[in-house]
Design an enzyme around this catalytic site. Structure first.
Site, PDB file in Angstrom:
ATOM      1  CB  SER A   1      -0.906   0.033   1.232  1.00 18.35           C
ATOM      2  OG  SER A   1      -1.629   1.259   1.243  1.00 18.35           O
TER       3      SER A   1
ATOM      4  CB  VAL B   1       8.457   0.065   3.758  1.00 23.14           C
ATOM      5  CG1 VAL B   1       9.387  -0.713   2.827  1.00 23.14           C
ATOM      6  CG2 VAL B   1       9.025   0.058   5.175  1.00 23.14           C
ATOM      7  CB  CYS B   2       4.546   1.105   0.134  1.00 20.14           C
ATOM      8  SG  CYS B   2       4.209  -0.566   0.720  1.00 20.14           S
ATOM      9  CB  ALA B   3       5.792   6.271   0.920  1.00 18.63           C
TER      10      ALA B   3
ATOM     11  CB  THR C   1       6.605   4.581  -4.718  1.00 20.64           C
ATOM     12  OG1 THR C   1       5.928   3.337  -4.477  1.00 20.64           O
ATOM     13  CG2 THR C   1       6.011   5.251  -5.941  1.00 20.64           C
TER      14      THR C   1
END
Length: 172
Positions: A59, A64-66, A69
């Site tokens: 998500s 961590v996903c941010a 990306t």
């Protein structure tokens, strides 16, 4: 045909749906959705002809996903239109568009697997217990063959950026 214990989330073993892809496999087709002046579809056929980096995250609304990306967005900027770069998650297309606008993500496209999870099942990234995607990286050549793959073993950890970037750069 789940792969029990294929990943962990904060140490807890989880099951990934489908089979793991390997280098040399033909990339499975998929249908993702994104928002740009309305809902649009993104398929494997739309990406063929150029090397493609597929960055899969649980998500975009998690730290961590941010980070993942943003790092890939910065790293692929120099490659311009020589490659495709797509972040895939189960976030709704509207939330993905909001995130990209707020964070200045201009070099990565986003695709949502929210409708039927066909990407997660075909690419072996759907976590059966949580119904979200696990963290993974796929690099496809221009013909749609898998040239690099990483299933990140701990969902809360970042991927190995350098090998993935080296693989996509070698194809550009």
């Amino acid at each position: 045909m789940g792969r029990s214990g294929a990943v962990t989330f904060k140490g807890t073993p989880l099951t990934l749906a489908g089979k793991a892809l390997a280098v040399g496999d033909a990339a499975p087709d998929f249908k993702l959705h994104y928002y740009k002046d309305g809902l649009k579809e993104l398929t494997l056929a739309d990406l063929k002809g150029k090397p493609t980096l597929l960055s899969v995250v649980p998500s975009l609304d998690t730290p961590v996903c941010a980070i993942q990306t943003k790092k890939f967005n910065e790293s692929v900027a120099a490659l311009g239109d020589k490659i495709n770069a797509v972040t895939v998650s189960l976030d709704l297309p509207f939330a993905q568009a909001r995130f990209c606008g707020a964070e200045g993500i201009a070099n990565m496209r986003v695709g949502s697997d929210y409708q039927d999870r066909n990407f997660g099942n075909s690419y072996g990234t759907l976590i059966e217990e949580l119904k979200i995607l696990s963290r993974a990286i796929f690099v496809l050549d221009g013909a749609g063959k898998v040239a690099y793959v990483e299933y990140v073993p701990e969902v809360a950890s970042e991927p190995n950026y350098e090998p993935a970037l080296a693989a996509v750069k070698s194809l550009a």
